[in-house]
Design a protein around this motif. Structure first.
Motif, short mmCIF file in Angstrom:
data_model
loop_
_atom_site.label_atom_id
_atom_site.label_comp_id
_atom_site.label_asym_id
_atom_site.label_seq_id
_atom_site.Cartn_x
_atom_site.Cartn_y
_atom_site.Cartn_z
N LEU A 82 0.83 -1.21 0.00
CA LEU A 82 0.00 0.00 0.00
C LEU A 82 0.86 1.26 0.00
CD1 LEU A 82 -2.76 -1.09 2.55
CD2 LEU A 82 -2.99 -0.93 0.06
N GLU A 83 2.02 1.17 0.65
CA GLU A 83 2.95 2.30 0.68
C GLU A 83 3.49 2.59 -0.72
OE1 GLU A 83 6.22 3.66 3.97
OE2 GLU A 83 6.27 1.57 3.32
N LYS A 84 3.80 1.55 -1.48
CA LYS A 84 4.29 1.73 -2.86
C LYS A 84 3.24 2.40 -3.74
CE LYS A 84 7.50 -2.11 -2.77
NZ LYS A 84 7.69 -3.52 -3.06
N ARG A 85 1.98 2.19 -3.41
CA ARG A 85 0.88 2.80 -4.17
C ARG A 85 0.56 4.21 -3.67
NH1 ARG A 85 -4.12 -1.05 -4.44
NH2 ARG A 85 -4.88 0.78 -5.55
N GLY A 86 1.22 4.63 -2.59
CA GLY A 86 0.98 5.96 -2.04
C GLY A 86 -0.26 6.08 -1.19
N LEU A 87 -0.82 4.95 -0.75
CA LEU A 87 -2.05 4.97 0.04
C LEU A 87 -1.79 5.12 1.53
CD1 LEU A 87 -4.07 2.22 -1.86
CD2 LEU A 87 -4.02 4.69 -2.26
N VAL A 88 -0.62 4.67 1.99
CA VAL A 88 -0.23 4.80 3.39
C VAL A 88 1.24 5.20 3.45
CG1 VAL A 88 -1.89 3.04 4.18
CG2 VAL A 88 0.49 2.39 3.72
N ALA A 89 1.67 5.67 4.61
CA ALA A 89 3.08 6.00 4.84
C ALA A 89 3.46 5.49 6.23
CB ALA A 89 3.31 7.50 4.74
#
Length: 181
Positions: A82-89
């Protein structure tokens, strides 16, 4: 040698086989709808949904694992995706430098807002609308009884969903990682 296995009665076996079928078919149906409409798995959806329901849109990894009924390794893998998709950090916890927090990004929030209506319609169509109001109450009781056996230490949040008014303080403590238990 005597056989002391408490075999299931015909009625118990019939109920068990139906439950097994639901456990197999429902996750696939939920995944299919979310994949098609939002490019998310059901577990992806649960991760961002749990983050979206907190005031800061941020949870400690351990609290997020509890809220999503997941192991830390499984959650870590999904958060990376999800981080790679920019949805979470991910970010270091402000309370505990040893811990990692997960924050829902604006893109993640937009994703959950857009995905939620179709997901709720699917949950209604597949489960809720197939039941009477009385059966929904019975389902809640049955699920709680099963979860008490499956999670006797109440490590996971399924028994205290964030929106339960009666359990708000307990759940909030679990979600923020400050629960005493």
């Amino acid at each position: 040698m005597t056989d002391e296995t408490p075999w299931l009665t015909r009625d118990q076996l019939r109920a068990w086989m139906k439950l097994v079928a639901v456990m197999e078919l429902l996750p696939a149906a939920l995944d299919q709808q979310l994949q098609r409409d939002a490019d998310l798995t059901h577990f992806d959806y649960m991760v961002i949904a749990m983050l979206s329901e907190t005031e800061s849109r941020t949870l400690r990894m351990s609290a997020l694992a509890s809220a999503t009924n997941a192991s830390l390794p499984r959650l870590s893998h999904v958060v990376s995706r999800l981080e790679k998709r920019g949805l979470v950090a991910r970010c270091p916890s402000t309370d505990d430098r040893r811990a990692t927090d997960v924050r829902l990004t604006d893109a993640g929030y937009t994703t959950i807002v857009e995905a939620a209506p179709d997901h709720v319609r699917t949950a209604r169509r597949m489960v809720i609308d197939a039941l009477t109001d009385e059966q929904v109450v019975q389902l809640d009781g049955i699920a709680a009884a099963l979860l008490t056996r499956l999670d006797p230490e109440r490590r996971f949040a399924a028994l205290t969903y964030p929106r339960d008014d009666d359990d708000t303080a307990i759940c909030e403590a679990r979600l923020t990682g400050t629960a005493a238990d």
